[in-house]
Design a protein around this motif. Structure first.
Motif, PDB file in Angstrom:
ATOM      1  N   LYS A 130       0.830  -1.207   0.000  1.00  0.00           N
ATOM      2  CA  LYS A 130       0.000   0.000   0.000  1.00  0.00           C
ATOM      3  C   LYS A 130       0.863   1.256   0.000  1.00  0.00           C
ATOM      4  O   LYS A 130       1.916   1.311   0.637  1.00  0.00           O
ATOM      5  N   LEU A 131       0.377   2.263  -0.697  1.00  0.00           N
ATOM      6  CA  LEU A 131       1.138   3.501  -0.830  1.00  0.00           C
ATOM      7  C   LEU A 131       1.364   4.190   0.514  1.00  0.00           C
ATOM      8  O   LEU A 131       2.364   4.888   0.703  1.00  0.00           O
ATOM      9  N   LYS A 132       0.454   4.006   1.452  1.00  0.00           N
ATOM     10  CA  LYS A 132       0.611   4.660   2.748  1.00  0.00           C
ATOM     11  C   LYS A 132       1.799   4.107   3.531  1.00  0.00           C
ATOM     12  O   LYS A 132       2.236   4.706   4.514  1.00  0.00           O
ATOM     13  N   THR A 133       2.347   2.980   3.089  1.00  0.00           N
ATOM     14  CA  THR A 133       3.529   2.423   3.750  1.00  0.00           C
ATOM     15  C   THR A 133       4.818   2.872   3.067  1.00  0.00           C
ATOM     16  O   THR A 133       5.914   2.558   3.553  1.00  0.00           O
ATOM     17  N   PHE A 134       4.713   3.614   1.961  1.00  0.00           N
ATOM     18  CA  PHE A 134       5.887   4.016   1.189  1.00  0.00           C
ATOM     19  C   PHE A 134       6.601   5.201   1.839  1.00  0.00           C
ATOM     20  O   PHE A 134       5.972   6.066   2.456  1.00  0.00           O
ATOM     21  N   SER A 135       7.907   5.255   1.653  1.00  0.00           N
ATOM     22  CA  SER A 135       8.685   6.416   2.067  1.00  0.00           C
ATOM     23  C   SER A 135       8.447   7.558   1.077  1.00  0.00           C
ATOM     24  O   SER A 135       7.854   7.355   0.002  1.00  0.00           O
ATOM     25  N   GLY A 136       8.942   8.738   1.420  1.00  0.00           N
ATOM     26  CA  GLY A 136       8.795   9.874   0.511  1.00  0.00           C
ATOM     27  C   GLY A 136       9.433   9.616  -0.834  1.00  0.00           C
ATOM     28  O   GLY A 136       8.876   9.963  -1.887  1.00  0.00           O
ATOM     29  N   GLY A 137      10.612   8.990  -0.823  1.00  0.00           N
ATOM     30  CA  GLY A 137      11.284   8.687  -2.080  1.00  0.00           C
ATOM     31  C   GLY A 137      10.516   7.694  -2.928  1.00  0.00           C
ATOM     32  O   GLY A 137      10.436   7.833  -4.150  1.00  0.00           O
ATOM     33  N   MET A 138       9.922   6.695  -2.290  1.00  0.00           N
ATOM     34  CA  MET A 138       9.146   5.698  -3.022  1.00  0.00           C
ATOM     35  C   MET A 138       7.898   6.328  -3.628  1.00  0.00           C
ATOM     36  O   MET A 138       7.501   5.996  -4.754  1.00  0.00           O
ATOM     37  N   LEU A 139       7.290   7.262  -2.909  1.00  0.00           N
ATOM     38  CA  LEU A 139       6.111   7.950  -3.435  1.00  0.00           C
ATOM     39  C   LEU A 139       6.470   8.816  -4.632  1.00  0.00           C
ATOM     40  O   LEU A 139       5.725   8.875  -5.611  1.00  0.00           O
ATOM     41  N   ARG A 140       7.621   9.502  -4.563  1.00  0.00           N
ATOM     42  CA  ARG A 140       8.040  10.326  -5.696  1.00  0.00           C
ATOM     43  C   ARG A 140       8.323   9.447  -6.911  1.00  0.00           C
ATOM     44  O   ARG A 140       8.028   9.825  -8.039  1.00  0.00           O
ATOM     45  N   ARG A 141       8.896   8.267  -6.674  1.00  0.00           N
ATOM     46  CA  ARG A 141       9.148   7.352  -7.796  1.00  0.00           C
ATOM     47  C   ARG A 141       7.845   6.816  -8.372  1.00  0.00           C
ATOM     48  O   ARG A 141       7.714   6.619  -9.579  1.00  0.00           O
ATOM     49  N   THR A 142       6.853   6.607  -7.504  1.00  0.00           N
ATOM     50  CA  THR A 142       5.524   6.230  -7.996  1.00  0.00           C
ATOM     51  C   THR A 142       4.941   7.372  -8.831  1.00  0.00           C
ATOM     52  O   THR A 142       4.314   7.143  -9.870  1.00  0.00           O
ATOM     53  N   GLY A 143       5.180   8.592  -8.383  1.00  0.00           N
ATOM     54  CA  GLY A 143       4.690   9.763  -9.104  1.00  0.00           C
ATOM     55  C   GLY A 143       5.298   9.890 -10.487  1.00  0.00           C
ATOM     56  O   GLY A 143       4.598  10.188 -11.456  1.00  0.00           O
ATOM     57  N   ILE A 144       6.597   9.651 -10.600  1.00  0.00           N
ATOM     58  CA  ILE A 144       7.224   9.746 -11.913  1.00  0.00           C
ATOM     59  C   ILE A 144       6.721   8.630 -12.812  1.00  0.00           C
ATOM     60  O   ILE A 144       6.541   8.815 -14.025  1.00  0.00           O
TER      61      ILE A 144
END
Length: 304
Positions: A130-144
């Motif tokens: 789940k995205l809520k378990t992701f770090s900030g860097g992982m979320l930015r990579r999901t965003g890209i």
């Protein structure tokens, strides 16, 4: 390859002019848009994405107004806002499938593309988390990854490394650098190191205006001879800080080593030093910081 042409683009809000008569032509490659928070970067990028309409001026894509192109332009565009929305209970895989559906991508193409992008941003092993378990860097990579779903010709990234640690920032820069080989990439940031190694051209923005644009070598050349280093007593350091732009300082046993941006030699014992992109930014924007700001490096001094 597509080209974006801005002519006298201006955006006014009730009590503020956020972008002032910007004229620039953007083609193939990576463009770094540098400016401190509040310089107008996000407003400019939102207009380039068609989210905001300019108060005046025009934005053309290969000669056509982007607002008239509508869906045709959106098919060319990939956008990562500074704060992109996501559903915390979605996994990375479900989120990307959801975004692919919103972009009306064919199912088989989307499935293959998502697998490819998850591999590229190194999230394949956690794609069902789940995205809520992701770090900030992982979320930015999901965003890209979501910005690249439609394999866009024009990629616009607003503060993509905001909040990332140094390791994640380096990883992200490498991804962006590889993407600039065959498309137009516009990256905004207030952190010089984010773009000094990857941008083909750099745009310096202040108070809603593009103050300078060019290749890094050209920008550094124009500030050549305007950066000095000297060692002075603490009392003199305070005085010099009131008179000149200080790009860096270091305390040394009762004295202070200053790096000063100035057209004139600031003190007798000052020696000229090689210009950095941070120095050039301060030179062109005349941005000044107090020498008492000992956490200067952690602030936005290179907030280009």
């Amino acid at each position: 390859m597509y080209k974006l042409e801005l002519t006298d683009v201006r955006k006014e809000f009730k009590n503020k002019t956020a972008v002032r008569d910007v004229s620039v032509c953007l083609g193939h490659g990576v463009y770094g848009l540098l400016g401190e928070n509040g310089a107008g970067k996000t407003t400019l990028m939102r207009m380039l994405c068609g989210i905001l309409k300019p108060t005046s001026g025009s934005i053309l894509c290969d000669g056509m107004p982007i607002l008239q192109m509508a869906g045709e332009y959106r098919r060319l565009l990939g956008y990562l806002p500074q704060d992109f929305g996501y559903y915390g209970d979605f996994s990375a895989l479900r989120f990307l499938n959801y975004m692919a559906a919103l972009k009306a991508l064919p199912e088989e193409y989307a499935r293959n593309r998502i697998d490819e992008l998850l591999e590229m941003v190194d999230l394949s092993s956690v794609k069902k988390n789940k995205l809520k378990t992701f770090s900030g860097g992982m979320l930015r990579r999901t965003g890209i990854a979501q910005a690249l779903l439609n394999d866009p010709e024009i990629l616009i990234l607003d503060e993509p490394t905001s909040g990332l640690d140094p390791g994640e920032r380096v990883r992200f820069r490498n991804i962006i650098s590889s993407l600039g080989k065959n498309r137009l990439v516009l990256l905004s940031t207030h952190i010089v190191s984010d773009i000094e190694y990857i941008a083909d051209k750099i745009m310096i923005m202040k108070d809603g205006q593009i103050m300078h644009i060019g290749e890094e070598a050209r920008i550094l050349k124009e500030a050549e001879g305007c950066v000095w280093k000297c060692l002075v007593p603490e009392k003199q350091a305070d005085e010099l800080g009131r008179q000149h732009i200080i790009s860096n300082l270091r305390n040394q046993a009762g004295q202070v080593e200053l790096r000063i941006v100035s057209k004139e030699k600031p003190v007798e014992n000052a020696e000229p030093v090689e210009v950095t992109l941070e120095d050039a930014y301060l030179f062109f924007t005349k941005k000044r910081y107090s020498v008492s700001e000992t956490d200067y490096k952690e602030k936005e001094h290179a907030s280009i």
